[in-house]
Structures are given as C-alpha cells and as structure tokens.
Design a protein around this motif. Structure first.
Motif, PDB file in Angstrom:
ATOM      1  N   SER A 109     -21.442   0.836  32.761  1.00 47.06           N
ATOM      2  CA  SER A 109     -21.312   0.038  33.984  1.00 47.06           C
ATOM      3  C   SER A 109     -21.096  -1.448  33.734  1.00 47.06           C
ATOM      4  O   SER A 109     -20.574  -2.147  34.600  1.00 47.06           O
ATOM      5  CB  SER A 109     -22.576   0.198  34.832  1.00 47.06           C
ATOM      6  OG  SER A 109     -22.759   1.541  35.206  1.00 47.06           O
ATOM      7  N   LYS A 110     -21.509  -1.955  32.587  1.00 48.63           N
ATOM      8  CA  LYS A 110     -21.464  -3.401  32.379  1.00 48.63           C
ATOM      9  C   LYS A 110     -20.362  -3.773  31.381  1.00 48.63           C
ATOM     10  O   LYS A 110     -19.286  -4.172  31.768  1.00 48.63           O
ATOM     11  CB  LYS A 110     -22.839  -3.905  31.923  1.00 48.63           C
ATOM     12  CG  LYS A 110     -24.031  -3.325  32.720  1.00 48.63           C
ATOM     13  CD  LYS A 110     -24.136  -3.855  34.118  1.00 48.63           C
ATOM     14  CE  LYS A 110     -25.066  -3.160  35.096  1.00 48.63           C
ATOM     15  NZ  LYS A 110     -26.376  -2.723  34.730  1.00 48.63           N
TER      16      LYS A 110
ATOM     17  N   ASP B 175     -33.954   0.048  27.218  1.00 46.65           N
ATOM     18  CA  ASP B 175     -32.814   0.109  28.130  1.00 46.65           C
ATOM     19  C   ASP B 175     -31.827  -0.991  27.724  1.00 46.65           C
ATOM     20  O   ASP B 175     -32.019  -2.161  28.045  1.00 46.65           O
ATOM     21  CB  ASP B 175     -33.339  -0.080  29.557  1.00 46.65           C
ATOM     22  CG  ASP B 175     -32.241  -0.017  30.609  1.00 46.65           C
ATOM     23  OD1 ASP B 175     -31.049  -0.023  30.256  1.00 46.65           O
ATOM     24  OD2 ASP B 175     -32.596   0.026  31.806  1.00 46.65           O
TER      25      ASP B 175
ATOM     26  N   LEU C 118     -32.948   7.425  32.959  1.00 46.00           N
ATOM     27  CA  LEU C 118     -34.262   6.823  33.230  1.00 46.00           C
ATOM     28  C   LEU C 118     -35.118   7.808  34.032  1.00 46.00           C
ATOM     29  O   LEU C 118     -36.301   8.024  33.737  1.00 46.00           O
ATOM     30  CB  LEU C 118     -34.102   5.519  34.021  1.00 46.00           C
ATOM     31  CG  LEU C 118     -33.482   4.329  33.269  1.00 46.00           C
ATOM     32  CD1 LEU C 118     -33.082   3.229  34.247  1.00 46.00           C
ATOM     33  CD2 LEU C 118     -34.464   3.782  32.240  1.00 46.00           C
TER      34      LEU C 118
ATOM     35  N   ALA D 276     -28.753  -1.735  28.661  1.00 47.83           N
ATOM     36  CA  ALA D 276     -27.603  -1.848  29.576  1.00 47.83           C
ATOM     37  C   ALA D 276     -26.727  -3.065  29.250  1.00 47.83           C
ATOM     38  O   ALA D 276     -25.514  -3.034  29.446  1.00 47.83           O
ATOM     39  CB  ALA D 276     -28.095  -1.921  31.017  1.00 47.83           C
ATOM     40  N   TYR D 277     -27.345  -4.133  28.730  1.00 50.89           N
ATOM     41  CA  TYR D 277     -26.604  -5.385  28.505  1.00 50.89           C
ATOM     42  C   TYR D 277     -26.412  -5.722  27.034  1.00 50.89           C
ATOM     43  O   TYR D 277     -26.038  -6.841  26.685  1.00 50.89           O
ATOM     44  CB  TYR D 277     -27.341  -6.544  29.204  1.00 50.89           C
ATOM     45  CG  TYR D 277     -27.465  -6.320  30.684  1.00 50.89           C
ATOM     46  CD1 TYR D 277     -26.368  -6.526  31.516  1.00 50.89           C
ATOM     47  CD2 TYR D 277     -28.654  -5.866  31.246  1.00 50.89           C
ATOM     48  CE1 TYR D 277     -26.465  -6.292  32.878  1.00 50.89           C
ATOM     49  CE2 TYR D 277     -28.749  -5.631  32.610  1.00 50.89           C
ATOM     50  CZ  TYR D 277     -27.654  -5.848  33.414  1.00 50.89           C
ATOM     51  OH  TYR D 277     -27.747  -5.615  34.760  1.00 50.89           O
TER      52      TYR D 277
ATOM     53  N   THR E  74     -25.006   2.140  28.889  1.00 48.64           N
ATOM     54  CA  THR E  74     -24.264   2.451  30.113  1.00 48.64           C
ATOM     55  C   THR E  74     -22.821   1.963  30.008  1.00 48.64           C
ATOM     56  O   THR E  74     -22.531   1.043  29.231  1.00 48.64           O
ATOM     57  CB  THR E  74     -24.933   1.793  31.335  1.00 48.64           C
ATOM     58  OG1 THR E  74     -24.118   2.014  32.490  1.00 48.64           O
ATOM     59  CG2 THR E  74     -25.098   0.293  31.162  1.00 48.64           C
TER      60      THR E  74
ATOM     61  N   ALA F 273     -33.406  -7.670  32.342  1.00 45.97           N
ATOM     62  CA  ALA F 273     -32.922  -8.093  33.656  1.00 45.97           C
ATOM     63  C   ALA F 273     -34.161  -8.423  34.481  1.00 45.97           C
ATOM     64  O   ALA F 273     -35.120  -7.659  34.428  1.00 45.97           O
ATOM     65  CB  ALA F 273     -32.156  -6.964  34.318  1.00 45.97           C
TER      66      ALA F 273
ATOM     67  N   TYR G 217     -36.260  -4.762  35.664  1.00 42.52           N
ATOM     68  CA  TYR G 217     -35.444  -3.893  36.520  1.00 42.52           C
ATOM     69  C   TYR G 217     -36.367  -3.111  37.467  1.00 42.52           C
ATOM     70  O   TYR G 217     -37.230  -2.362  37.003  1.00 42.52           O
ATOM     71  CB  TYR G 217     -34.695  -2.947  35.599  1.00 42.52           C
ATOM     72  CG  TYR G 217     -33.614  -2.087  36.216  1.00 42.52           C
ATOM     73  CD1 TYR G 217     -32.824  -2.534  37.275  1.00 42.52           C
ATOM     74  CD2 TYR G 217     -33.352  -0.815  35.709  1.00 42.52           C
ATOM     75  CE1 TYR G 217     -31.818  -1.741  37.789  1.00 42.52           C
ATOM     76  CE2 TYR G 217     -32.338  -0.015  36.212  1.00 42.52           C
ATOM     77  CZ  TYR G 217     -31.583  -0.485  37.264  1.00 42.52           C
ATOM     78  OH  TYR G 217     -30.584   0.305  37.760  1.00 42.52           O
TER      79      TYR G 217
ATOM     80  N   GLY H 230     -24.691   7.966  34.898  1.00 40.31           N
ATOM     81  CA  GLY H 230     -25.229   6.610  34.889  1.00 40.31           C
ATOM     82  C   GLY H 230     -26.489   6.605  34.052  1.00 40.31           C
ATOM     83  O   GLY H 230     -27.144   7.655  33.905  1.00 40.31           O
ATOM     84  N   SER H 231     -26.857   5.458  33.458  1.00 36.31           N
ATOM     85  CA  SER H 231     -28.108   5.499  32.698  1.00 36.31           C
ATOM     86  C   SER H 231     -29.295   5.598  33.648  1.00 36.31           C
ATOM     87  O   SER H 231     -30.386   5.984  33.256  1.00 36.31           O
ATOM     88  CB  SER H 231     -28.229   4.365  31.686  1.00 36.31           C
ATOM     89  OG  SER H 231     -28.108   3.141  32.293  1.00 36.31           O
ATOM     90  N   ASP H 232     -29.087   5.312  34.926  1.00 36.02           N
ATOM     91  CA  ASP H 232     -30.154   5.520  35.909  1.00 36.02           C
ATOM     92  C   ASP H 232     -30.634   6.980  35.915  1.00 36.02           C
ATOM     93  O   ASP H 232     -31.818   7.251  36.074  1.00 36.02           O
ATOM     94  CB  ASP H 232     -29.688   5.125  37.313  1.00 36.02           C
ATOM     95  CG  ASP H 232     -29.593   3.612  37.494  1.00 36.02           C
ATOM     96  OD1 ASP H 232     -30.063   2.870  36.609  1.00 36.02           O
ATOM     97  OD2 ASP H 232     -29.047   3.166  38.516  1.00 36.02           O
TER      98      ASP H 232
ATOM     99  N   PHE I  27     -21.586   6.624  34.378  1.00 33.02           N
ATOM    100  CA  PHE I  27     -21.760   7.306  33.106  1.00 33.02           C
ATOM    101  C   PHE I  27     -22.622   6.457  32.179  1.00 33.02           C
ATOM    102  O   PHE I  27     -22.430   5.257  32.053  1.00 33.02           O
ATOM    103  CB  PHE I  27     -20.394   7.549  32.437  1.00 33.02           C
ATOM    104  CG  PHE I  27     -20.403   8.685  31.435  1.00 33.02           C
ATOM    105  CD1 PHE I  27     -20.100   9.976  31.830  1.00 33.02           C
ATOM    106  CD2 PHE I  27     -20.723   8.458  30.103  1.00 33.02           C
ATOM    107  CE1 PHE I  27     -20.111  11.026  30.920  1.00 33.02           C
ATOM    108  CE2 PHE I  27     -20.739   9.496  29.180  1.00 33.02           C
ATOM    109  CZ  PHE I  27     -20.420  10.789  29.589  1.00 33.02           C
TER     110      PHE I  27
HETATM  111  C1  LIG Z   1     -27.142  -1.770  35.356  1.00 29.30           C
HETATM  112  C2  LIG Z   1     -28.421  -1.331  34.727  1.00 29.30           C
HETATM  113  C3  LIG Z   1     -28.671  -0.005  34.379  1.00 29.30           C
HETATM  114  C4  LIG Z   1     -27.812   1.098  34.669  1.00 29.30           C
HETATM  115  O1  LIG Z   1     -26.931   1.450  35.102  1.00 29.30           O
HETATM  116  P1  LIG Z   1     -26.051   2.665  35.473  1.00 29.30           P
HETATM  117  O2  LIG Z   1     -25.000   2.047  36.289  1.00 29.30           O
HETATM  118  O3  LIG Z   1     -26.926   3.644  36.187  1.00 29.30           O
HETATM  119  O4  LIG Z   1     -25.566   3.207  34.174  1.00 29.30           O
HETATM  120  C5  LIG Z   1     -29.854   0.321  33.743  1.00 29.30           C
HETATM  121  N1  LIG Z   1     -30.753  -0.617  33.461  1.00 29.30           N
HETATM  122  C6  LIG Z   1     -30.562  -1.903  33.768  1.00 29.30           C
HETATM  123  C7  LIG Z   1     -31.596  -2.898  33.409  1.00 29.30           C
HETATM  124  C8  LIG Z   1     -29.394  -2.288  34.421  1.00 29.30           C
HETATM  125  O5  LIG Z   1     -29.230  -3.556  34.769  1.00 29.30           O
END
Ligand SMILES: *Cc1c(COP(=O)(O)O)cnc(C)c1O
Length: 355
Positions: A209-210, A181, A91, A183-184, A207, A156, A112, A86-88, A219
């Motif tokens: 995830s989106k 970041d 971070l 993500a979007y 990421t 976000a 975020y 995950g990109s988390d 991932f």
């Molecule tokens: C969803 C999101 C992420 C990360 O997501 P992972 O599911 O961990 O890859 C990172 N930064 C922001 C701002 C997000 O909204």
C-alpha cells in the motif's frame, strides 16, 4: 448497532481511516500515506495482460506464485511467507491466532490505532505503554504480561525508527509473539527481516500500500518462522487473495529497482519538507517513513488542519490526548509539498497578524 450483536462487539470503537474524498476531486491529499507516484510500469503491463477468462476459476489458495517471487527477492524460504488481503488482514490473523480472549496485547503509544480495534474485537486486554520523549522501546514491554506485542517500525504517526538490535533484545526477553509492522520500512535505512530466521517469535509484516503505490489492490505479506506461517494458514480464508491482486503484487515485488527509485524521490522530498517546516517554526522528528509528524508552533494544530482543508489540502489530525499539537503530513509530489508549505506560511502569518 443491532440488539443481536455480541456484548464485546457492541463496545468496540471502530477503526477510523483518514478521509477519502470522491475520486477525481482536486484536493491535495497528504492524509493517508498513499504514494504520489504510479505503480511500476510492470504492474501496468500485468494488469493489461489479465484475461477476464482467468477470473472464472478460484485463485491459488496460498498465493504460491507470489510467495515464490517474494522468497527470491527477499532471500528467504517461501515457507516463511504468507500473503494477505492487505497487511491489515495479517494483523487480524495474528491476534486471532495468538491471543485468547482475556489475554493481553501490548504496544507502545502513540501508534497505529487498528491494533486497539483488533484486540478489542478479540476480547483481549490492551496494555498501552507510552513511548518516552525519544520514542525508544519501553523497558517494561516484554515483562508486562502480554501474549503479543505490536511494534510499528517505522512507527505511525511519529515516523520514528527503533534499531533492529533493540527489537531482537526485546523478543529474547519476551515469551510471546513480537509483530514488527514494517508498512513504511522501504523509506527507512534498515529493517528486521534478518531477525526472523534466528528468533522463534518475530514476525515481520510488509504491505504493497505504501512504497509500491498499490493501496487500492489490498495485498500484504508476513515473513515468519515456519510454525507461525502454518498457524496462520490454518485460520485464514481459503481464498484470501484474489487472482488480480496476486498477479499485480508479483509483478510489483519483482521490480525492486522501480520501488527503490520512487522511494528515493520521496526521501529527498521528506528532507525538503522537514527543512521548510522547521523554518516555519514546527518541531519535526527525523522521519524514517513517507510522512512527517510535525508539532505546530502553537498549542493546537486543529486550526491549521481545518484551514488547510478549506484550501483543498488534506493532512491528518488526531483529535486525541497528547496528539492535538501535531499534524501528520504525507510526503507528496514536489509541487504538492511546495503548495503545502506556501499555504502553511500564509496561514501562519495570517494568524500572527491577528494576534
Ligand atoms: C498502512 C499501514 C498498514 C497496512 O496496510 P494495508 O493497506 O492493510 O496493507 C499496516 N500498518 C501500518 C502502521 C500502516 O500504516
């Protein structure tokens, strides 16, 4: 909390994710920015082709199969890529690598809230600088004394976008690491990838995830200057990505056409939702993400959030100073978006009648 915990951890406020109703429940889930479309058919195929025998051995420590595929797709050198759970996770690695306890992490707010949690766990100071009303980069961000700056771009929960040129100017005035970041970003018109090669201190995070519809897989990856990738490789878990996620993420990134197709559908629905919300009296920022930050036509959006929830529609409400007038709505399937608009119209006219 146990009595054994380190003082700093005792003080950390845990990150609060959006609600996840039990799998199979019938709620319309527009609260955590998941993608309403399935992952690519290529991902489905790759999943079917995974032999349980392949689970016997450890995965590739550096997820090199994925790195090579991503390098080809993005047109960067694979040594500029690091994959994460995950990109988390990335971070987290960035804070651990670049912020000494007592040094500062800075970011514009609202944003975020995981940035705050990660900084607190590291024992870092946090410098939160409010966005101005146009959500532009605060002028004093590069000179505030931080070691690391986080920028969610698109941001976000606001969905607003800062032009890459402004981010590059910030990075050039800042003696520390700037983490963009993204993500979007697949729902936006531009991105900061091209800045990585020509700046020593810009890291771009992506990421699955989106836009790739794979929040369940965990991932993400960073594109960064080679020395930064080396630093992060040193501190990550030896096997931070598993056999299954590496295969699926590789299949997903190789199917750009599918990702583009579903992202375009979401962008068209975003336009529809924005228009409908404005008709209902909401103030809506133009969004570059797969969600909309909508300011309610009354002082607090809490009633809207709760009433929607009663009716089986989940949106995100942040019970926090400055954010209580808004709800964040993830763009869903056309019929889900329609259901949301119908419910809101109904709720608003009911509230109107009662006044
Ligand atoms: C969803 C999101 C992420 C990360 O997501 P992972 O599911 O961990 O890859 C990172 N930064 C922001 C701002 C997000 O909204």
């Amino acid at each position: 909390m146990s009595k054994y915990v380190r003082t700093i951890i005792g003080k950390v406020k845990a990150y609060a994710p959006g609600e996840q109703p039990a799998p199979g429940s019938k709620v319309i889930k527009l609260n955590t920015n998941e993608n309403p479309y399935p992952p690519s058919p290529q991902v489905k195929l790759a999943l079917r082709q995974i032999d349980s025998e392949s689970l016997r051995q450890y995965p590739e420590p550096g997820a090199d199969t994925f790195r090579r595929a991503a390098a080809r797709v993005l047109g960067v050198d694979s040594e500029m890529i690091i994959a994460g759970n995950g990109s988390d996770e990335l971070l987290n690695l960035l804070v651990r690598a670049y912020v000494e306890p007592g040094q500062a992490v800075a970011y514009p707010v609202p944003t975020y809230s995981l940035y705050l949690t990660l900084a607190e766990i590291q024992g870092a100071t946090v410098i939160e600088i409010p966005f101005n009303e146009n959500f532009e980069l605060p002028d004093d961000l590069p000179t505030c004394g931080a070691s690391l700056i986080f920028l969610s771009n698109p941001n976000a929960p606001t969905g607003t976008f800062i032009e890459p040129q402004a981010i590059e100017q910030l990075a050039r005035r800042f003696d520390g690491v700037v983490v963009v970041d993204e993500a979007y970003v697949d729902f936006a018109d531009d991105n900061c990838l091209r800045l990585v090669d020509r700046n020593r201190n810009i890291v771009v995070l992506r990421t699955f995830s989106k836009s790739y519809s794979m929040a369940g897989v965990r991932f993400g990856y960073a594109v960064a200057p080679r020395p930064i990738v080396k630093d992060l490789m040193k501190i990550k878990d030896s096997y931070n990505c598993d056999v299954v996620s590496i295969r699926l993420a590789t299949a997903a990134i190789e199917d750009q056409a599918y990702m583009r197709r579903i992202s375009d559908k979401i962008r068209r629905q975003r336009t529809y939702l924005t228009g409908q919300l404005e008709k209902l009296g909401f103030v809506v920022r133009p969004s570059s993400a797969n969600f909309i930050w909508a300011q309610a036509p009354m002082r607090s959006a809490k009633t809207l959030y709760l009433t929607l929830k009663d009716r089986g529609i989940l949106v995100r409400y942040f019970d926090k100073v400055g954010l209580r007038r808004n709800i964040r709505i993830t763009v869903g399937l056309p019929k889900e978006n329609k259901a949301l608009i119908d419910a809101l119209a109904d709720i608003l006219s009911e509230l109107e009648g009662r006044r």
